[in-house]
Design an enzyme around this catalytic site. Structure first.
Site, PDB file in Angstrom:
ATOM      1  CB  CYS A  58      42.840  46.038  45.644  1.00 11.27           C
ATOM      2  SG  CYS A  58      41.506  45.840  46.844  1.00 11.27           S
ATOM      3  CG  PHE A  96      36.450  43.998  50.485  1.00 10.79           C
ATOM      4  CD1 PHE A  96      37.447  43.914  49.541  1.00 10.79           C
ATOM      5  CD2 PHE A  96      35.975  45.243  50.844  1.00 10.79           C
ATOM      6  CE1 PHE A  96      37.985  45.058  48.970  1.00 10.79           C
ATOM      7  CE2 PHE A  96      36.499  46.397  50.280  1.00 10.79           C
ATOM      8  CZ  PHE A  96      37.505  46.306  49.336  1.00 10.79           C
ATOM      9  CG  HIS A 113      41.685  44.117  41.861  1.00  9.83           C
ATOM     10  ND1 HIS A 113      41.526  43.244  42.916  1.00  9.83           N
ATOM     11  CD2 HIS A 113      41.036  45.264  42.218  1.00  9.83           C
ATOM     12  CE1 HIS A 113      40.822  43.828  43.862  1.00  9.83           C
ATOM     13  NE2 HIS A 113      40.505  45.055  43.467  1.00  9.83           N
ATOM     14  CG  ASN A 152      37.824  43.337  45.935  1.00  5.61           C
ATOM     15  OD1 ASN A 152      38.923  42.880  46.184  1.00  5.61           O
ATOM     16  ND2 ASN A 152      37.653  44.601  45.591  1.00  5.61           N
TER      17      ASN A 152
END
Length: 415
Positions: free
Chosen positions: A172, A223, A311, A344
């Site tokens: 990430c 995710f 992020h 994500n």
């Protein structure tokens, strides 16, 4: 005496390697996601049905509660029921090794999704793709040789002489890492135009519900798939290049004694991710140390006088960062919008957030691309625990153009 052909070639090489005169700039940004959209509220039913786990009622209820806490509304994922039925070993651990099937999916989908984002970015940039000199490609989904960078370059029809950098398995933090590499390339190769790509998918990390490993449910709930493309170059040509952000500084650090906080093991049944509850605390305890190095360059503005492309690893991480830096609630609105609408997306998350900031600035009729802030940070966190960051300077919006063919619809409620 005229130079020999060897001498002449050397002179040309030397000229080509001259440094740029200005810092690197972001010249275009575009994103892409798979067409299939999963509402987070419906994903538990889908996951347990497709994995033949409906009988695991307690585990399903636990997963539903986890999904509710993610603050995610929807995600776009390529692994539809049709794809999973065609690759049943992905859904059933006892069906044998699934790494081959996962790799085959990644080999096609990762470059394809990257192509979709890159076509949009080049259109926004307004220059021919033959002007691209470098490709920096990052992904956590799949490992191949030749890599996704070459497959992508072929799909795009880039010049055969394009210089490629492939960055696999950086996790990430990759969105900031690829931008850091692109900055170095652009500033040390005069005239370079770097096509930066993060293309991610859940094919490698998809796991069926497992009562022996309930912690895996957290990653399964977070995710999503997505790709983002950024074009980077220094010395922007007036009335040709239209800069969005200047990349003033780039830095990276790893947090001591954090080896097992975030890591992944590539196994016969895919990527086995490990994420501990220490991660939000490790990030919040160390983020200011890294960013203060850069803040000095621009006379130490208050954290709240800057824009933030972070992020979106999860709500707990964002809350801890807000507390550590005493950020006003609206400062991470772009990051939360990305998390809410896409989940994500691994390395792409921080770059999705940067694009969202640019779009929010347009919607707000802000004077700059940085939501009326002159400076801002792009930050990402990954295995290591690694922290990558860039200090950005926003560009007056009068120096830019608006692509009337692009849909600038915002889902966020602007502050």
């Amino acid at each position: 005496m005229p130079p020999t052909s060897v001498q002449s070639s050397g002179l040309k090489c030397q000229k080509a390697l001259q440094a740029a005169e200005s810092v690197a700039t972001v010249l275009a940004i575009a994103t892409a996601v798979p067409p299939t959209e999963f509402l987070q509220s419906e994903y538990p039913d889908f996951l347990f049905r497709v994995c033949d786990c409906d009988a695991k009622i307690a585990l399903k209820d636990k997963f539903r509660r986890i999904c509710e806490k993610t603050e995610i509304r929807k995600r776009n994922i390529f692994l539809t029921e049709e794809v999973l039925k065609a690759n049943p070993s992905i859904c059933f651990r006892d069906a044998g090794h699934s790494l081959r099937e996962r790799q085959d999916i990644a080999a096609v989908q990762v470059p394809k999704l990257a192509q979709e984002a890159a076509v949009k970015a080049i259109k926004e940039w307004g220059r021919p793709k033959s002007d691209i000199t470098h490709v920096v490609f990052g992904t956590t989904c799949g490992i191949h040789m030749p890599g996704a960078d070459l497959q992508f370059s072929k799909l795009m029809g880039l010049e055969t002489t394009v210089k490629r950098v492939m960055m696999y398995q950086i996790g990430c933090s990759g969105g900031a890492a690829v931008l850091r590499v692109a900055k170095d390339l652009a500033e040390n190769n005069k005239g370079a135009r770097v096509l930066v790509v993060c293309s991610e998918g859940t094919a490698l990390g998809f796991v069926p519900p497992n009562e022996d490993k309930p912690e895996e449910l957290v990653e399964t709930a977070l995710f999503g798939d997505g790709a983002v493309c950024v074009i980077v170059g220094a010395d922007p040509i007036p009335k040709v290049d239209r800069p969005l952000f200047e990349l003033l500084w780039a830095g990276e650090c790893f947090v001591p004694e954090s080896d097992k906080a975030v890591y992944g093991d590539l196994t016969e049944v895919g990527m086995d991710f490990h994420l501990t509850r220490k991660v939000p605390f490790l990030i919040s305890d160390n983020i200011a140390k890294l960013l203060n190095q850069a803040r000095k360059i621009v006379n130490n503005p208050n954290w709240n006088d800057m824009f933030w492309a972070i992020h979106g690893g999860g709500p707990a991480i964002l809350r801890k960062i807000e507390t550590a830096l005493q950020l006003a609630p609206h400062k991470l609105a772009a990051t939360r919008e990305v998390l809410r609408e896409y989940g994500n997306v691994y390395s792409g998350s921080c770059l999705f957030a940067l694009d969202q900031i640019r779009l929010r600035s347009l919607a707000m009729d802000a004077s700059t691309t940085g939501e009326s802030c002159e400076y801002g940070f792009l930050c990402a966190f990954g295995p290591g625990l690694t922290m990558d960051a860039l200090l950005l300077s926003s560009v007056p919006t009068t120096a830019n153009f608006v692509d009337e063919t692009r849909n600038y619809t915002l889902n966020a409620v602007l502050p």
